[in-house]
Design a protein around this motif. Structure first.
Motif, PDB file in Angstrom:
ATOM      1  N   LEU A   4      37.362  42.779  40.315  1.00  0.00           N
ATOM      2  CA  LEU A   4      38.594  43.368  40.969  1.00  0.00           C
ATOM      3  C   LEU A   4      38.823  43.718  42.348  1.00  0.00           C
ATOM      4  O   LEU A   4      39.828  44.205  42.684  1.00  0.00           O
ATOM      5  N   LYS A   7      42.484  44.626  43.777  1.00  0.00           N
ATOM      6  CA  LYS A   7      43.342  45.068  42.710  1.00  0.00           C
ATOM      7  C   LYS A   7      43.682  46.750  42.991  1.00  0.00           C
ATOM      8  O   LYS A   7      42.645  47.247  43.196  1.00  0.00           O
ATOM      9  N   GLY A  87      47.866  46.904  39.383  1.00  0.00           N
ATOM     10  CA  GLY A  87      47.700  46.203  38.391  1.00  0.00           C
ATOM     11  C   GLY A  87      47.089  46.757  37.063  1.00  0.00           C
ATOM     12  O   GLY A  87      47.026  45.965  36.027  1.00  0.00           O
TER      13      GLY A  87
END
Length: 151
Positions: A4, A7, A87
């Motif tokens: 990730l 993000k 997100g």
């Protein structure tokens, strides 16, 4: 969990009143996420963000009461400015004092609008599709696409 890195993730109740929010924040940070630790207890949110920073992760604390729509909208705008467009949202916060029926109605309307916006964005980017529920034609199931599973 997939990488990730970069993000932006918002975790409500991230200060860790019961420990779950703090653990969720730390796990996302381990995966490279930029973690927005959102809690009505500013000190608890800061503690979680500090623990993440000490471990080499990236996090920022935000204080807001999730039952206050204006405060949440302002905070999400700040998160977008500071860390980038979120997100992922982990709705971990709980509310033990109860609210009136009118407040609940307003909250549910706003929540549905916010969720619908996220789903539309995910659909636009081909990460999810909505399909009719087989037993209830009024309901929709949200399914990950192949691209969404890779995301």
């Amino acid at each position: 969990m997939k990488d990730l890195t970069g993000k932006t993730v918002i975790v409500t109740g991230g200060g860790g009143g019961g420990g779950i929010g703090r653990a969720v924040c730390r796990r996302f940070a381990e995966e490279g996420a930029l973690v927005a630790v959102l809690d009505r207890d500013a000190e608890a949110a800061q503690t979680t963000a500090g623990l993440i920073a000490e471990a080499g992760g990236k996090a920022q604390a935000y204080a807001a009461d999730i039952t206050d729509y204006a405060a949440v909208a302002e905070t999400v705008a700040a998160i977008g400015h500071d860390l980038g467009v979120p997100g992922v949202l982990v709705n971990n916060a709980g509310y033990e004092n109860g609210i009136s029926f009118n407040e609940l109605t307003e909250y549910l309307i706003v929540s549905r609008q916010n969720l619908d916006g996220v789903l539309k964005r995910l659909e636009r980017d081909n990460h999810v599709i909505r399909v009719a529920h087989p037993q209830d034609g009024r309901a929709r199931l949200v399914r990950l696409t192949a691209q969404g599973r890779e995301f």
